[in-house]
Design an enzyme around this catalytic site. Structure first.
Site, mmCIF file in Angstrom:
data_model
loop_
_atom_site.group_PDB
_atom_site.id
_atom_site.type_symbol
_atom_site.label_atom_id
_atom_site.label_comp_id
_atom_site.label_asym_id
_atom_site.label_seq_id
_atom_site.Cartn_x
_atom_site.Cartn_y
_atom_site.Cartn_z
ATOM 1 N N HIS B 62 0.541 -0.773 -0.297
ATOM 2 C CA HIS B 62 0.353 0.026 0.046
ATOM 3 C C HIS B 62 0.481 1.432 0.011
ATOM 4 O O HIS B 62 2.164 1.146 0.984
ATOM 5 C CB HIS B 62 -0.920 0.015 0.926
ATOM 6 C CG HIS B 62 0.323 0.417 2.433
ATOM 7 N ND1 HIS B 62 0.902 -1.311 2.807
ATOM 8 C CD2 HIS B 62 -0.426 1.044 3.822
ATOM 9 C CE1 HIS B 62 1.398 -0.245 4.222
ATOM 10 N NE2 HIS B 62 0.308 0.431 4.644
ATOM 11 N N HIS B 64 1.329 4.136 1.731
ATOM 12 C CA HIS B 64 1.975 4.834 3.065
ATOM 13 C C HIS B 64 2.828 4.966 2.710
ATOM 14 O O HIS B 64 4.160 4.248 2.500
ATOM 15 C CB HIS B 64 1.504 3.707 4.067
ATOM 16 C CG HIS B 64 0.193 4.260 4.373
ATOM 17 N ND1 HIS B 64 -0.695 3.855 5.718
ATOM 18 C CD2 HIS B 64 -0.743 5.441 4.413
ATOM 19 C CE1 HIS B 64 -1.630 4.027 5.961
ATOM 20 N NE2 HIS B 64 -1.777 5.127 5.150
ATOM 21 N N ASP B 66 5.767 4.447 4.792
ATOM 22 C CA ASP B 66 6.708 3.624 5.815
ATOM 23 C C ASP B 66 6.719 2.429 4.802
ATOM 24 O O ASP B 66 8.312 1.800 4.721
ATOM 25 C CB ASP B 66 6.039 3.686 7.060
ATOM 26 C CG ASP B 66 4.857 3.355 6.912
ATOM 27 O OD1 ASP B 66 3.951 4.247 6.531
ATOM 28 O OD2 ASP B 66 4.649 1.399 7.861
ATOM 29 N N HIS B 67 5.957 2.672 3.742
ATOM 30 C CA HIS B 67 6.080 1.678 2.786
ATOM 31 C C HIS B 67 6.681 1.350 1.407
ATOM 32 O O HIS B 67 6.951 0.538 0.991
ATOM 33 C CB HIS B 67 5.156 0.481 2.753
ATOM 34 C CG HIS B 67 4.097 0.224 3.754
ATOM 35 N ND1 HIS B 67 3.981 -1.473 4.384
ATOM 36 C CD2 HIS B 67 4.129 0.447 4.633
ATOM 37 C CE1 HIS B 67 4.342 -1.843 5.737
ATOM 38 N NE2 HIS B 67 3.830 -0.868 5.862
ATOM 39 N N HIS B 139 -6.776 -1.744 5.137
ATOM 40 C CA HIS B 139 -6.546 -1.208 5.772
ATOM 41 C C HIS B 139 -7.034 0.093 5.778
ATOM 42 O O HIS B 139 -7.915 0.122 5.149
ATOM 43 C CB HIS B 139 -5.051 -1.099 5.540
ATOM 44 C CG HIS B 139 -4.065 -0.104 6.768
ATOM 45 N ND1 HIS B 139 -3.937 -0.336 8.087
ATOM 46 C CD2 HIS B 139 -3.283 0.471 6.150
ATOM 47 C CE1 HIS B 139 -2.771 0.769 8.417
ATOM 48 N NE2 HIS B 139 -1.825 0.666 6.956
ATOM 49 N N ASP B 209 0.133 -4.471 6.059
ATOM 50 C CA ASP B 209 -1.003 -3.535 6.760
ATOM 51 C C ASP B 209 -2.540 -3.052 6.471
ATOM 52 O O ASP B 209 -3.096 -3.810 5.716
ATOM 53 C CB ASP B 209 -0.651 -1.848 7.005
ATOM 54 C CG ASP B 209 0.757 -2.102 7.325
ATOM 55 O OD1 ASP B 209 1.684 -2.592 7.491
ATOM 56 O OD2 ASP B 209 0.898 0.120 7.821
ATOM 57 N N HIS B 267 6.303 -4.815 11.651
ATOM 58 C CA HIS B 267 5.781 -4.042 11.943
ATOM 59 C C HIS B 267 5.464 -3.213 13.086
ATOM 60 O O HIS B 267 4.822 -3.280 13.527
ATOM 61 C CB HIS B 267 4.813 -4.134 10.671
ATOM 62 C CG HIS B 267 4.172 -2.717 9.919
ATOM 63 N ND1 HIS B 267 3.290 -2.392 10.643
ATOM 64 C CD2 HIS B 267 4.779 -1.685 9.291
ATOM 65 C CE1 HIS B 267 2.545 -1.239 10.505
ATOM 66 N NE2 HIS B 267 3.737 -0.761 9.729
#
Lengths: 317, 317
Positions: B62, B64, B66-67, B139, B209, B267
């Site tokens: 996804h 986000h 941080d990914h 998520h 996530d 995570h």
């Protein structure tokens, strides 16, 4: 008042085990003034315990990935940590689009204010106690070098003069020391009646990525600490020319011409396992030079203080 | 043939000293199949000596920060290192725009081919020896869980049968073992005349996530190694619900329902200094569970091999 330069990342564009991507944090009072924000900067901020709540300016030398790859993540993290203080970002044309478009694709919403300013040569920003200037550097893309210059401080407090003028010790002394005029027995007392001549602030220079040139040694004139890129050893001079970077020796010569008090070299190419070669080459042309390591701090003293530069490593986890 | 899962980064969104942002590298033959590519991934690749020249797929759960914060830097670095092999990237809608626009602002030009595909539920990609499937995760934004499934392998070679059929030891044996038919004395010999029944490949599951749900335990059915997010301790269940993540216990229950052979938790929220709490909670519901650390490797054996999972830490610099 201490001025700490924290080297968060000191690598060049290719990742290496022991150096993170370029970022320098200048800690001044409760503010952090960051020069470049390479990938990994936010984690280095955790390791160096700088924190994410300070007053903050991020100043970008140029839009190469290794110098800006950490901005979006840092902004997002500060959002998640419920930061409320605004963040100011300065950098070359394109910085605004780069940040805004990434934020849009990643649907990043910040509750704090984000000011992004695209800079030109000259005065970039003015604060009460310091200014930042930019000059064009000489790199593959539009790049800037920056100068952070503290304004003059009020002169030294002359206790004898204060006593002769009948100023009682206490709050009035503090007012005068901070440069304010006071009124005593219906008489105006100007600070310069008590203080010595204004004293110089500290000057920090940041080269960004660049070939050396005379303009830069002028721009960095009188820097207390000059942080200059030394991507290459003198032996790889041709590569420095080809890739528009500087060598150890070139950086040292700029430091000498600028009359800098101390020179810190960063942005070493991944090809050099041992930075002492770079340091040794530079030392022949400038005595007070170091190759900065990640999570190292240099404390810059006032030029009139007679105090030494301090240098130490932040303990990591 | 070994299948190594290298945990490059195992943190959640807030940076911590001892975990880099999410990224998992699956090493299979000369290929790396990367799940997520958080900020810092390229440096973790240096530390784990994976290198930048392998055949490569990057699969994103996804969008986000941080990914995905490490994609642009990684692509640029591979460009500078003169990579020529193409890179394939798979991820949710928006991944293409995010990457292309950042590349445009940063003027990144790659000499290798970059294929970016926006995925839907179902079959994501097919290779000769494995396939990857996606299912919608649950998520805050559109997110996918992924399944990497090796195809059936040819059965075990039966030396007696081969000898009875008069096939001479040597290249013909190899042909049959790799599933090819051969012609011997004008007679066709099919592989199944010599080989045992086809043998299962290995299955890896990646949650990304997500909140847990029954659909996921179906999706991960029979996984040899299931890598599931456990952002929260069971004690912080409300936070898991609020932020659309899973707890240690929920991850373990999915692992159990799916009949996974091993479960690796990643995570973890920055709030947990000590991952053993998370591990202990999960262990009550699933015996073979570990909290994965950065730069740790899990080697996944073939399900019919009787060999154990291997787990070890890559030595860093």
């Amino acid at each position: 008042m201490s001025l700490k330069v924290v080297f968060l990342g000191t690598s060049s564009a290719i990742p290496v085990p022991n150096r993170s991507f370029p970022s320098i944090a200048v800690l001044r009072k409760d503010e952090v003034i960051m020069i470049d924000c390479g990938e990994g900067t936010q984690r280095q901020m955790v390791l160096s315990k700088i924190g994410f709540g300070r007053k903050m300016k991020i100043i970008i030398t140029h839009l190469h990935g290794d110098h800006v790859g950490g901005i979006i993540g840092l902004l997002q993290t500060m959002g998640m940590l419920k930061r409320i203080r605004p963040v100011e970002i300065y950098g070359p044309r394109g910085i605004k689009g780069f940040i805004r478009s990434a934020m849009q694709y990643l649907k990043i919403k910040l509750q704090y204010q984000l000011l992004i300013e695209e800079v030109k040569e000259g005065l970039v920003l003015q604060e009460k106690e310091y200014e930042v200037y930019a000059t064009r550097a000489n790199h593959l893309i539009k790049s800037y070098s920056y100068l952070l210059k503290e304004r003059l401080r009020p002169g030294r407090f002359d206790v004898d003069k204060a006593r002769k003028l009948g100023i009682p010790k206490g709050p009035l002394w503090h007012k005068i020391q901070s440069g304010e005029r006071i009124i005593l027995n219906n008489k105006i007392i100007e600070p310069d009646m008590v203080l010595g001549p204004p004293r110089p602030g500290r000057i920090l220079g940041f080269s960004g990525d660049t070939r050396p040139n005379r303009k830069l040694s002028e721009f960095f004139k009188g820097a207390d600490l000059l942080i200059f890129e030394a991507t290459y050893s003198d032996k790889d001079f041709e590569k420095a020319v080809e890739n528009m970077h500087s060598t150890s020796v070139e950086a040292a010569k700029i430091g000498a011409k600028a009359g800098a008090k101390m020179l810190a070299l960063i942005h070493l190419s991944a090809r050099y396992d041992n930075p002492s070669i770079i340091e040794a080459e530079a030392t022949k042309h400038f005595s007070n030079v170091v190759v900065a390591n990640d999570l190292e701090v240099i404390e810059v003293p006032y030029p009139d203080s007679g105090e030494p530069f301090k240098r130490y490593q932040i303990k990591s986890f």
